[in-house]
Design a protein around this motif. Sequence first.
Motif, PDB file in Angstrom:
ATOM      1  N   ASP B  51      12.207  -5.853   7.542  1.00 45.38           N
ATOM      2  CA  ASP B  51      10.872  -5.627   6.985  1.00 45.38           C
ATOM      3  C   ASP B  51      10.634  -4.147   6.736  1.00 45.38           C
ATOM      4  O   ASP B  51      10.035  -3.764   5.728  1.00 45.38           O
ATOM      5  CB  ASP B  51       9.804  -6.224   7.896  1.00 45.38           C
ATOM      6  CG  ASP B  51      10.009  -5.848   9.342  1.00 45.38           C
ATOM      7  OD1 ASP B  51      11.132  -5.452   9.677  1.00 45.38           O
ATOM      8  OD2 ASP B  51       9.059  -5.944  10.119  1.00 45.38           O
ATOM      9  N   ILE B  54      12.472  -3.180   3.519  1.00 45.23           N
ATOM     10  CA  ILE B  54      11.730  -3.492   2.283  1.00 45.23           C
ATOM     11  C   ILE B  54      10.664  -2.431   2.037  1.00 45.23           C
ATOM     12  O   ILE B  54      10.519  -1.900   0.932  1.00 45.23           O
ATOM     13  CB  ILE B  54      11.084  -4.883   2.390  1.00 45.23           C
ATOM     14  CG1 ILE B  54      12.148  -5.961   2.513  1.00 45.23           C
ATOM     15  CG2 ILE B  54      10.220  -5.161   1.183  1.00 45.23           C
ATOM     16  CD1 ILE B  54      11.572  -7.310   2.849  1.00 45.23           C
ATOM     17  N   THR B  55       9.917  -2.094   3.107  1.00 41.45           N
ATOM     18  CA  THR B  55       8.847  -1.114   2.956  1.00 41.45           C
ATOM     19  C   THR B  55       9.400   0.243   2.561  1.00 41.45           C
ATOM     20  O   THR B  55       8.848   0.925   1.696  1.00 41.45           O
ATOM     21  CB  THR B  55       8.066  -1.005   4.270  1.00 41.45           C
ATOM     22  OG1 THR B  55       7.766  -2.301   4.736  1.00 41.45           O
ATOM     23  CG2 THR B  55       6.796  -0.243   4.070  1.00 41.45           C
ATOM     24  N   ALA B  58      10.442   0.329  -1.087  1.00 41.32           N
ATOM     25  CA  ALA B  58       9.333   0.332  -2.047  1.00 41.32           C
ATOM     26  C   ALA B  58       8.526   1.617  -1.956  1.00 41.32           C
ATOM     27  O   ALA B  58       8.226   2.243  -2.967  1.00 41.32           O
ATOM     28  CB  ALA B  58       8.433  -0.876  -1.807  1.00 41.32           C
ATOM     29  N   ILE B  59       8.177   2.027  -0.741  1.00 40.37           N
ATOM     30  CA  ILE B  59       7.318   3.200  -0.563  1.00 40.37           C
ATOM     31  C   ILE B  59       8.125   4.476  -0.711  1.00 40.37           C
ATOM     32  O   ILE B  59       7.821   5.345  -1.526  1.00 40.37           O
ATOM     33  CB  ILE B  59       6.648   3.172   0.821  1.00 40.37           C
ATOM     34  CG1 ILE B  59       5.837   1.913   0.986  1.00 40.37           C
ATOM     35  CG2 ILE B  59       5.808   4.418   1.005  1.00 40.37           C
ATOM     36  CD1 ILE B  59       4.458   2.000   0.510  1.00 40.37           C
ATOM     37  N   VAL B  63       7.318   4.715  -4.616  1.00 40.69           N
ATOM     38  CA  VAL B  63       5.977   5.242  -4.852  1.00 40.69           C
ATOM     39  C   VAL B  63       5.866   6.721  -4.477  1.00 40.69           C
ATOM     40  O   VAL B  63       5.249   7.504  -5.198  1.00 40.69           O
ATOM     41  CB  VAL B  63       4.955   4.387  -4.069  1.00 40.69           C
ATOM     42  CG1 VAL B  63       3.566   4.910  -4.269  1.00 40.69           C
ATOM     43  CG2 VAL B  63       5.033   2.960  -4.510  1.00 40.69           C
ATOM     44  N   LEU B  66       7.355   8.880  -7.108  1.00 42.57           N
ATOM     45  CA  LEU B  66       6.503   8.892  -8.297  1.00 42.57           C
ATOM     46  C   LEU B  66       5.288   9.781  -8.112  1.00 42.57           C
ATOM     47  O   LEU B  66       4.938  10.591  -8.983  1.00 42.57           O
ATOM     48  CB  LEU B  66       6.064   7.451  -8.505  1.00 42.57           C
ATOM     49  CG  LEU B  66       5.963   7.036  -9.925  1.00 42.57           C
ATOM     50  CD1 LEU B  66       6.717   5.770 -10.057  1.00 42.57           C
ATOM     51  CD2 LEU B  66       4.530   6.872 -10.183  1.00 42.57           C
ATOM     52  N   LEU B  67       4.638   9.676  -6.936  1.00 41.30           N
ATOM     53  CA  LEU B  67       3.441  10.480  -6.695  1.00 41.30           C
ATOM     54  C   LEU B  67       3.805  11.956  -6.595  1.00 41.30           C
ATOM     55  O   LEU B  67       3.059  12.826  -7.078  1.00 41.30           O
ATOM     56  CB  LEU B  67       2.740  10.009  -5.419  1.00 41.30           C
ATOM     57  CG  LEU B  67       2.127   8.619  -5.494  1.00 41.30           C
ATOM     58  CD1 LEU B  67       1.462   8.264  -4.185  1.00 41.30           C
ATOM     59  CD2 LEU B  67       1.111   8.532  -6.609  1.00 41.30           C
TER      60      LEU B  67
END
Lengths: 147, 79
Positions: B51, B54-55, B58-59, B63, B66-67
């Motif tokens: 788990d 996965i996080t 993705a994070i 993300v 990207l940020l």
Amino acid sequence: MEDVIVRYVSRFILPFVQLYGLYVVLHGHLSPGGGFSGGAVIGASMILYALSFNLAAGSKKLSHDVSSILESSGALIFAGMGLLSILLGGNFLANRAAGIPLGTPGNLFSSGSIAIITFGVGIKVASTMITLFYSLIEEEGHSHDHH
Amino acid sequence: MIDVLKYLILFFLVFCAVFVARTKDMLSAVIIFAAYSLMMAILWLLLAAPDIAITEAAIGAGVTTLLLVAAISKTRREE
């Protein structure tokens, strides 16, 4: 940035990414992952769409205002399920003690309020990612042209 | 075999962490940080925490990169 390869590849993989995110959210009480992981995957897929096309196309699918409303409603689902347990006579977020039916372990519709709470957390995290991206990338003067 | 892979990934993580701190170009530092996150996701999977893997994928790799790139595009690229 208009690039044919980026647009076609992202159009091809976006359904799979979103389906995987939905799977992780909806099976949060059965398999690894949950609201946070799956919500992050869904939010990242929406950001990928807004990046590979342009910001106006992304805003047409899911605007800044709608994602703000979704963000608040995700938190409301979480708090509402907690308060429902109090109304049914348990503690805050109590599950079996409040008399919520649990169902058969291992089924998709089982574990009482946990599945609904996970869904709310998924909505909250996904729309938070999108709102964060919009807030950071939008110009102050609201010009929608992309560099 | 898995142990060798684990040590290889751990060495790569230390290598990446040092170079993120030492790189003068912000955009390169962000890309190295994304590679760090991707290797970290594989390591979480090997350490039996799917788990978190996965996080992290993705994070950390998606993300955050990207940020940070969006933040660089609003400010300066050089340190």
